[in-house]
Design a protein around this motif. Structure first.
Motif, mmCIF file in Angstrom:
data_model
loop_
_atom_site.group_PDB
_atom_site.id
_atom_site.type_symbol
_atom_site.label_atom_id
_atom_site.label_comp_id
_atom_site.label_asym_id
_atom_site.label_seq_id
_atom_site.Cartn_x
_atom_site.Cartn_y
_atom_site.Cartn_z
ATOM 1 N N GLY A 190 0.826 -0.795 -0.056
ATOM 2 C CA GLY A 190 -0.323 0.305 0.263
ATOM 3 C C GLY A 190 1.605 1.630 -0.561
ATOM 4 N N ASN A 191 0.591 2.135 -0.377
ATOM 5 C CA ASN A 191 1.267 3.400 -0.951
ATOM 6 C C ASN A 191 0.837 4.926 0.453
ATOM 7 N N GLY A 192 -0.669 3.814 0.674
ATOM 8 C CA GLY A 192 -1.722 4.554 1.914
ATOM 9 C C GLY A 192 -2.495 6.282 1.516
ATOM 10 N N ASN A 193 -2.104 5.457 -0.417
ATOM 11 C CA ASN A 193 -3.388 7.041 -1.388
ATOM 12 C C ASN A 193 -4.180 5.623 -2.019
ATOM 13 N N GLY A 194 -4.682 5.186 -1.538
ATOM 14 C CA GLY A 194 -5.269 3.653 -2.266
ATOM 15 C C GLY A 194 -5.389 3.202 -3.690
ATOM 16 N N THR A 195 -3.410 3.338 -3.803
ATOM 17 C CA THR A 195 -2.820 2.896 -4.684
ATOM 18 C C THR A 195 -2.326 1.831 -4.168
ATOM 19 N N PHE A 196 -1.735 0.873 -5.135
ATOM 20 C CA PHE A 196 -0.212 -0.739 -4.446
ATOM 21 C C PHE A 196 0.791 -0.164 -5.504
ATOM 22 N N THR A 197 1.986 -1.226 -4.971
ATOM 23 C CA THR A 197 2.910 -0.659 -6.282
ATOM 24 C C THR A 197 3.411 -2.617 -5.507
ATOM 25 N N THR A 198 3.464 -3.384 -7.045
ATOM 26 C CA THR A 198 3.580 -4.876 -6.525
ATOM 27 C C THR A 198 4.779 -5.519 -5.887
ATOM 28 N N GLY A 199 4.327 -6.122 -5.372
ATOM 29 C CA GLY A 199 5.604 -6.754 -3.926
ATOM 30 C C GLY A 199 5.216 -8.188 -4.168
ATOM 31 N N HIS A 200 6.427 -8.561 -3.008
ATOM 32 C CA HIS A 200 7.283 -10.456 -3.039
ATOM 33 C C HIS A 200 5.606 -11.036 -3.433
ATOM 34 N N SER A 201 5.190 -12.340 -4.441
ATOM 35 C CA SER A 201 5.534 -13.309 -5.033
ATOM 36 C C SER A 201 5.603 -14.836 -4.729
ATOM 37 N N PHE A 202 4.644 -15.838 -4.120
ATOM 38 C CA PHE A 202 5.139 -16.482 -4.047
ATOM 39 C C PHE A 202 3.970 -18.007 -3.950
ATOM 40 N N THR A 203 4.329 -18.879 -3.944
ATOM 41 C CA THR A 203 3.483 -20.267 -4.645
ATOM 42 C C THR A 203 3.281 -21.610 -3.218
ATOM 43 N N TYR A 204 2.365 -22.205 -3.344
ATOM 44 C CA TYR A 204 2.585 -23.042 -2.052
ATOM 45 C C TYR A 204 0.738 -23.962 -2.871
ATOM 46 N N THR A 205 1.516 -24.988 -2.103
ATOM 47 C CA THR A 205 0.294 -25.728 -2.482
ATOM 48 C C THR A 205 -0.737 -26.057 -1.713
ATOM 49 N N GLY A 206 -2.063 -26.603 -2.232
ATOM 50 C CA GLY A 206 -3.351 -26.442 -1.756
ATOM 51 C C GLY A 206 -3.784 -25.778 -1.795
ATOM 52 N N ARG A 207 -5.294 -25.799 -2.995
ATOM 53 C CA ARG A 207 -6.129 -25.080 -3.124
ATOM 54 C C ARG A 207 -6.745 -23.585 -1.762
ATOM 55 N N THR A 208 -7.029 -22.292 -1.810
ATOM 56 C CA THR A 208 -7.246 -21.685 -0.992
ATOM 57 C C THR A 208 -8.367 -21.407 -0.915
ATOM 58 N N ASP A 209 -9.462 -22.044 0.325
ATOM 59 C CA ASP A 209 -10.715 -21.347 0.340
ATOM 60 C C ASP A 209 -10.934 -20.292 1.511
#
Length: 374
Positions: free
Chosen positions: A321-340
Motif C-alpha cells: 500500500g502507498n497510503g492513498n488507495g494505490t498499490f505497488t507490486t511486491g513479493h509473490s510466492f506459490t504454495y500447495t493447496g487450494r485456498t478457500d
C-alpha cells in the motif's frame, strides 16, 4: 519481504474450508482459530488452540446435510470475556456456542432465532457481527439471497448471548458478501450484490440506540462485471473504513479494485490493483487479505488465487500500500493447496502479521506462513 511456510499444518477431513477466524493475543496466550468445514454429514466447526500441535484441535457438528452452515462470525456476544462463534444456516439464522475457545471445546449449537416470519426468503449467505445500534452489545446482520426476496435481517444483541429481531429489509439484488462500514459516523454495511447483468455495492447505514432505518445511502455499480468478494480496510489512512472488491466478467479472469471512503460516500480508485486468471471452478477462486504486512503504517493487500489447471496450487501476490488507495507490486510466492479462506494474524508474536490459510488438497488444512521482513 517473504512469507515462509512452517512445519505446522493442522489437517482434517473436509472438502472445503468456508471460513477461518482467529482470536487471542499470540504475545501472551496461544492464538485460537476456528474454521467452518463441511462433510457428508453436514457442516462442522474445526478449532485449535495454537499453531504448534494439532493434538489440541477438535471439531463439533453443526447442522446436517439438509441445512448446511454457510458463514461464521466471532465475538463476545455473551459478555463473558472470551469469544464465541455465531453461525447461520437455513434451519437457524444464527446459533451461539458459549464455551470458551480457550478450553479447547465447543458446546453443541443452540438456536438463537428462527428465520424471519413471513419474509419469504431463504438461502442465507453471509453473517456480519458489529455494534450496529451503538448500545455497546454485539449485533448480527444476516444476508439472504432469496430465491424470491433478497433480504437483510438485523438481530440486535442483548449482551448476554441472546438476540431479538429489529427488522428485515429487502435488498435490490442477491447479496454475495458484506463488510461493516460507517457513513457520516453512522454504523452500516457495504453489501456486494449481483444482478443478472452486473455487480453493485449497496451501502446501508442509519443505526442508533433508538432507531435503525438502515436506509440505502449509496449504490455503486461495477460496470459489466460481477462481484466475487469484498473486504474492508483503511487503505488511505484517514480513519474511515474503505473496501476492495474482486470482480469477474465470467471469462475466467478477475480484477481487483479499491473504493475509498470520503466520510459520506465512496469513490473508486482509478488504478486497478490486480488482474489475472484463476480457476473459477474452485469455491473461492480469489481471496483478499488486507493487513500492514511491511509495518510501514500503510495497509497492504495479499491477493490469493487458485491456479488455473492446478486446483491444488495457490498463487499469492502481495501489493504494498502507498497510503492513498494505490498499490505497488511486491513479493509473490506459490504454495500447495487450494485456498478457500484466509486471514492475517501475528502467529509467532514478532509484531508482523502473518498469513494463515485454510487450504484443501486431498484433505483440508490450516497452514500458517510467517512474514519475514527483509
Amino acid at each position: 519481504m517473504t512469507f515462509v511456510s512452517t512445519q505446522y499444518s493442522d489437517t482434517f477431513v473436509a472438502p472445503s474450508v468456508g471460513y477461518l477466524g482467529i482470536v487471542g493475543d499470540s504475545t501472551c496466550a496461544s492464538p485460537e482459530y476456528v474454521a467452518l468445514a463441511s462433510s457428508d454429514a453436514g457442516s462442522y466447526l474445526h478449532y485449535g488452540t495454537d499453531f504448534q500441535s494439532a493434538s489440541q484441535s477438535g471439531s463439533v457438528l453443526d447442522g446436517d446435510s439438509s441445512f448446511p452452515t454457510t458463514n461464521l462470525a466471532l465475538g463476545d456476544f455473551a459478555g463473558l470475556g472470551f469469544a464465541q462463534a455465531a453461525s447461520v444456516s437455513q434451519s437457524n439464522a444464527s446459533v451461539l456456542r458459549d464455551t470458551p475457545l480457550s478450553s479447547g471445546t465447543f458446546q453443541q449449537p443452540g438456536p438463537v432465532a428462527a428465520l424471519p416470519a413471513g419474509s419469504n426468503s431463504s438461502n442465507p449467505v453471509w453473517l456480519v457481527a458489529g455494534d450496529f445500534n451503538q448500545d455497546c452489545n454485539l449485533d448480527l446482520m444476516v444476508l439472504f439471497q432469496g430465491p424470491s426476496l433478497p433480504l437483510l435481517w438485523f438481530l440486535a444483541g442483548s449482551g448476554s448471548g441472546t438476540f431479538f429481531e429489529v427488522n428485515h429489509y429487502p435488498l435490490l439484488n442477491p447479496p454475495v458478501a458484506a463488510v461493516a462500514t460507517t457513513v457520516s459516523g453512522s454504523p452500516g454495511l457495504a453489501i456486494a450484490e449481483n444482478s443478472n447483468a452486473a455487480g453493485f455495492v449497496e451501502v446501508r447505514a442509519g443505526c442508533g440506540p433508538t432507531d435503525c432505518s438502515l436506509t440505502q445511502t449509496l449504490l455503486l455499480p461495477i460496470t459489466s462485471a460481477f462481484i466475487g468478494g469484498i473486504v474492508a480496510a483503511d487503505f488511505d489512512g484517514n480513519g474511515a473504513p474503505d473496501f476492495a472488491v474482486w470482480t469477474t466478467q465470467n471469462t475466467g479472469d478477475y480484477e481487483v479494485w479499491a473504493y475509498l471512503s470520503t466520510g459520506g460516500s465512496f469513490q473508486a480508485v482509478s488504478q486497478q490493483i490486480d488482474t489475472g486468471s484463476a480457476d473459477f471452478a474452485a469455491p473461492a477462486p480469489v481471496v483478499l487479505v488486507p493487513a500492514d504486512f511491511d509495518q510501514d503504517g500503510k495497509v497492504d493487500l495479499l491477493v490469493l488465487t487458485v491456479a488455473t489447471g492446478g486446483k491444488n496450487t495457490t498463487n499469492a501476490q502481495l501489493y504494498v500500500g502507498n497510503g492513498n488507495g494505490t498499490f505497488t507490486t511486491g513479493h509473490s510466492f506459490t504454495y500447495t493447496g487450494r485456498t478457500d479462506s484466509a486471514t492475517a494474524y501475528d502467529v509467532d508474536g514478532d509484531g508482523r502479521p502473518d498469513l494463515v490459510a485454510g487450504t484443501v488438497t486431498w484433505n483440508a488444512a490450516i497452514q500458517p506462513f510467517l512474514n519475514q521482513c527483509q
